[in-house]
Design a protein around this motif. Structure first.
Motif, short mmCIF file in Angstrom:
data_model
loop_
_atom_site.label_atom_id
_atom_site.label_comp_id
_atom_site.label_asym_id
_atom_site.label_seq_id
_atom_site.Cartn_x
_atom_site.Cartn_y
_atom_site.Cartn_z
N ALA A 1 13.06 -15.36 6.54
CA ALA A 1 12.44 -15.07 5.24
C ALA A 1 10.96 -15.38 5.27
N GLY A 2 10.60 -16.51 5.87
CA GLY A 2 9.19 -16.87 5.94
C GLY A 2 8.36 -15.89 6.74
N LEU A 3 8.93 -15.41 7.86
CA LEU A 3 8.21 -14.45 8.69
C LEU A 3 7.99 -13.13 7.95
N SER A 4 8.97 -12.69 7.17
CA SER A 4 8.82 -11.44 6.42
C SER A 4 7.86 -11.61 5.26
N LEU A 5 7.97 -12.72 4.54
CA LEU A 5 7.15 -12.90 3.34
C LEU A 5 5.68 -13.15 3.65
N ARG A 6 5.37 -13.51 4.89
CA ARG A 6 3.97 -13.74 5.23
C ARG A 6 3.20 -12.43 5.34
N LEU A 7 3.91 -11.30 5.43
CA LEU A 7 3.26 -10.00 5.50
C LEU A 7 2.78 -9.59 4.12
N ARG A 8 1.59 -9.03 4.03
CA ARG A 8 0.99 -8.67 2.75
C ARG A 8 0.41 -7.26 2.84
N GLY A 9 0.40 -6.58 1.71
CA GLY A 9 -0.21 -5.25 1.68
C GLY A 9 0.18 -4.48 0.45
N THR A 10 -0.64 -3.50 0.09
CA THR A 10 -0.28 -2.60 -1.00
C THR A 10 0.77 -1.61 -0.50
N ALA A 11 1.24 -0.74 -1.35
CA ALA A 11 2.33 0.16 -1.00
C ALA A 11 1.96 1.06 0.17
N PHE A 12 2.85 1.13 1.14
CA PHE A 12 2.70 2.07 2.25
C PHE A 12 3.14 3.45 1.76
N GLN A 13 2.75 4.47 2.47
CA GLN A 13 3.04 5.85 2.09
C GLN A 13 4.54 6.06 1.84
N ASP A 14 5.40 5.61 2.76
CA ASP A 14 6.84 5.80 2.61
C ASP A 14 7.39 5.01 1.42
N GLU A 15 6.90 3.79 1.25
CA GLU A 15 7.35 2.99 0.11
C GLU A 15 7.03 3.69 -1.20
N ALA A 16 5.80 4.15 -1.32
CA ALA A 16 5.37 4.83 -2.55
C ALA A 16 6.21 6.09 -2.79
N LEU A 17 6.50 6.82 -1.72
CA LEU A 17 7.28 8.05 -1.85
C LEU A 17 8.68 7.78 -2.39
N TYR A 18 9.37 6.82 -1.79
CA TYR A 18 10.76 6.58 -2.17
C TYR A 18 10.89 5.98 -3.56
N ILE A 19 10.00 5.06 -3.90
CA ILE A 19 10.10 4.45 -5.22
C ILE A 19 9.72 5.46 -6.30
N ALA A 20 8.64 6.21 -6.08
CA ALA A 20 8.22 7.20 -7.07
C ALA A 20 9.29 8.27 -7.25
N SER A 21 9.86 8.74 -6.15
CA SER A 21 10.92 9.75 -6.26
C SER A 21 12.12 9.18 -6.99
N GLY A 22 12.38 7.88 -6.79
CA GLY A 22 13.49 7.24 -7.47
C GLY A 22 13.33 7.28 -8.98
N HIS A 23 12.09 7.13 -9.47
CA HIS A 23 11.84 7.20 -10.92
C HIS A 23 12.15 8.61 -11.44
N TYR A 24 11.77 9.62 -10.70
CA TYR A 24 12.05 10.99 -11.12
C TYR A 24 13.55 11.29 -11.04
N GLU A 25 14.20 10.80 -9.98
CA GLU A 25 15.64 11.00 -9.84
C GLU A 25 16.39 10.27 -10.96
N LEU A 26 15.93 9.09 -11.31
CA LEU A 26 16.57 8.31 -12.37
C LEU A 26 16.44 9.02 -13.71
N ALA A 27 15.26 9.56 -13.98
CA ALA A 27 15.06 10.31 -15.22
C ALA A 27 15.93 11.56 -15.25
N ASN A 28 16.14 12.16 -14.08
CA ASN A 28 17.01 13.33 -13.99
C ASN A 28 18.46 12.96 -14.29
N LEU A 29 18.90 11.80 -13.79
CA LEU A 29 20.27 11.37 -14.01
C LEU A 29 20.52 10.95 -15.46
#
Length: 505
Positions: free
Chosen positions: A32-60
């Motif tokens: 957990a410590g090794l993973s949590l030490r990583l920092r950064g704003t949203a990566f391209q893939d992260e932004a894609l999947y989360i944003a698409s999830g909002h649209y898919e959720l609104a569709n459902l």
């Protein structure tokens, strides 16, 4: 010399289970410590999947029309992980979704320990968990909001169910079918590891059932196929399966490069697994309790178990070498090493030897894997800091404009309260009919669209689409439609770069 007392480590006693769980807790805390030490704003893939999830959720929930057919190009079903990520994002933001990935990866490590302990012993289980927990892919995916962590957890759960039900009724193995089928739905590339689960179901039960163990394999295979068939009928067309997995476009990366990188990212663990497989084939036990020698499984079963588990680590590199593409290989290596880890844990136990004769060898293997994993994870997690870029764009975008952006998923995710998905044009491909009436495609389309002043804002840095970036710069020469409004430098593992933002006059 006095006789050496027999070790209790090979026996599954209450004391050994308690010590094992305490050691596992330490391993999980380090992971957990090794993973949590990583920092950064949203990566391209992260932004894609989360944003698409909002649209898919609104569709459902509300029947809202999807801006694009995400199922046509996603490498996982868009109504599974993206929807879950969107629900978490609505309450806890990107950090919450990344923590969800951490929970998945910690769960996978815990399940890995449990199944390895049942296959071999607690010491091998701790070795497997320790080595897997510090791999580059494990560290990165533990703080990465994509469906890889969920898929690995589900594969680990399926493997645990297969091993846990080895002495139960033949049909009990069907408990592994739902997580296995769901892993495929979450990430289609998980399908490469479903045959391993089926074969594992046979091998683990062969010792107790003989040829009857084949029934377990047939039952599990049929169960997975049946669930996938039902899922396919209910989900409808999924073009992403072919475009991202079964019929992916071939790249230009060489086999030598991918073999070299695969060795860097998982070579130590693979060698430990190979050593463990050979040692296990030659001798079932280390001799700590020689009176149990007659209770070990046959050599052919031991050979088969080592070949299946260790060989699975080669599937992802082999397939991507076939495709000549290294895209996501640094993540996919971890999928195969999840299955090789039990043999690697056994290999570490054999290095240490009976009665902990050579603990320094096990420590050396763990420390080397840890150091490589930390350094490689930090390098892999280095992507553009979009904080300043998105903050500035927030002052110039609205619901009416059209915007060109390299990695357009990032601003589309952060600015989804001010813009719609369809307002953003990516930098990969474009068809455009110019004001001169001509039809343009590819770089020419971007160049002409910029000359015509089609976009209200342009965001480029040139690292992802250098050809498009060059075409855009040509279109901007002596162009009275635009002005360079802002430049935001950032640093990644590849050096110094900058976002450049042009806005329409």
């Amino acid at each position: 010399m006095p006789p050496v007392p027999e070790s209790a480590w090979e026996m599954d006693t209450k004391r050994s289970r308690l010590l094992g769980r305490l050691a596992l807790l330490c391993i999980l805390l380090i992971q957990a410590g090794l993973s949590l030490r990583l920092r950064g704003t949203a990566f391209q893939d992260e932004a894609l999947y989360i944003a698409s999830g909002h649209y898919e959720l609104a569709n459902l929930l509300h029947g809202d029309k999807l801006p694009v057919d995400f199922a046509a190009y996603f490498s996982g079903h868009p109504k599974l992980y993206p929807v879950v990520a969107a629900v978490v994002d609505s309450q806890f933001g990107l950090t919450g979704v990344r923590l969800l990935s951490l929970l998945f990866m910690l769960g996978a490590t815990g399940l890995l320990y449990s199944l390895t302990r049942r296959l071999f012993n607690p010491r091998a289980g701790l070795g497997a968990a320790a080595l897997f927990s510090v791999l580059q892919s494990t560290i990165v995916l533990g703080n990465f909001a994509t469906y890889d962590a969920a898929a690995i957890f589900l594969l680990a759960l399926a493997a645990w169910a297969v091993v846990r039900t080895d002495r139960m009724n033949d049909l009990a193995v069907l408990l592994a079918a739902p997580p296995a089928a769901l892993a495929f739905g979450v990430k289609y590339a998980s399908g490469m590891y479903l045959p391993t689960l089926v074969v594992l179901a046979v091998i683990t039960a062969h010792r107790h059932r003989g040829l009857r163990a084949l029934v377990r394999g047939v039952a599990l295979g049929a169960g997975i196929v049946a669930l996938l068939g039902v899922g396919y009928v209910l989900s409808g067309p999924l073009g992403g399966i072919s475009s991202t997995t079964t019929d992916r476009a071939k790249g230009t990366d060489t086999a030598a490069t991918m073999l070299s990188h695969s060795a860097e990212w998982g070579g130590l663990v693979f060698l430990a697994a190979l050593g463990g497989s050979i040692a296990y084939a030659l001798r079932a036990r280390m001799g700590e309790m020689p009176w149990l020698g007659a209770e070990t499984s046959g050599r052919w079963r031991r050979v088969a178990l080592g070949l299946v588990l260790t060989g699975t680590a080669l599937l992802a590199p082999a397939y991507q070498i076939h495709l000549h593409t290294e895209i996501s290989l640094y993540k996919h290596v971890g999928f195969g090493l999840l299955f090789a880890a039990p043999m690697a844990g056994l290999g570490m136990a054999r290095l240490v030897g009976p009665h902990f004769r050579h603990p320094q060898l096990g420590i050396l293997l763990y420390v080397l894997t840890l150091v490589f994993g930390m350094v490689q994870a930090q390098r892999a997690y280095s992507f553009p800091d979009s904080t300043q870029m998105t903050a500035y764009l927030r002052t110039v975008v609205d619901k009416k404009g059209t915007y060109l952006a390299e990695e357009q998923e990032v601003p589309a995710y952060y600015l989804r309260d001010k813009t719609d998905w369809t307002q953003w044009q990516n930098s990969y491909f474009m068809d455009y009919r110019g004001k001169d009436g001509k039809q343009y495609t590819g770089p020419d389309a971007f160049r002409q669209a910029v000359r015509d002043g089609k976009f209200d804002a342009i965001v480029m840095h040139g690292d992802v689409s250098p050809v498009t970036y060059a075409a855009v710069k040509e279109g901007l020469k002596n162009n009275s439609h635009y002005r360079l409004a802002a430049v935001f430098p950032y640093t990644t593992s590849s050096g110094e770069h900058a976002y450049r933002i042009w806005v329409k006059r």
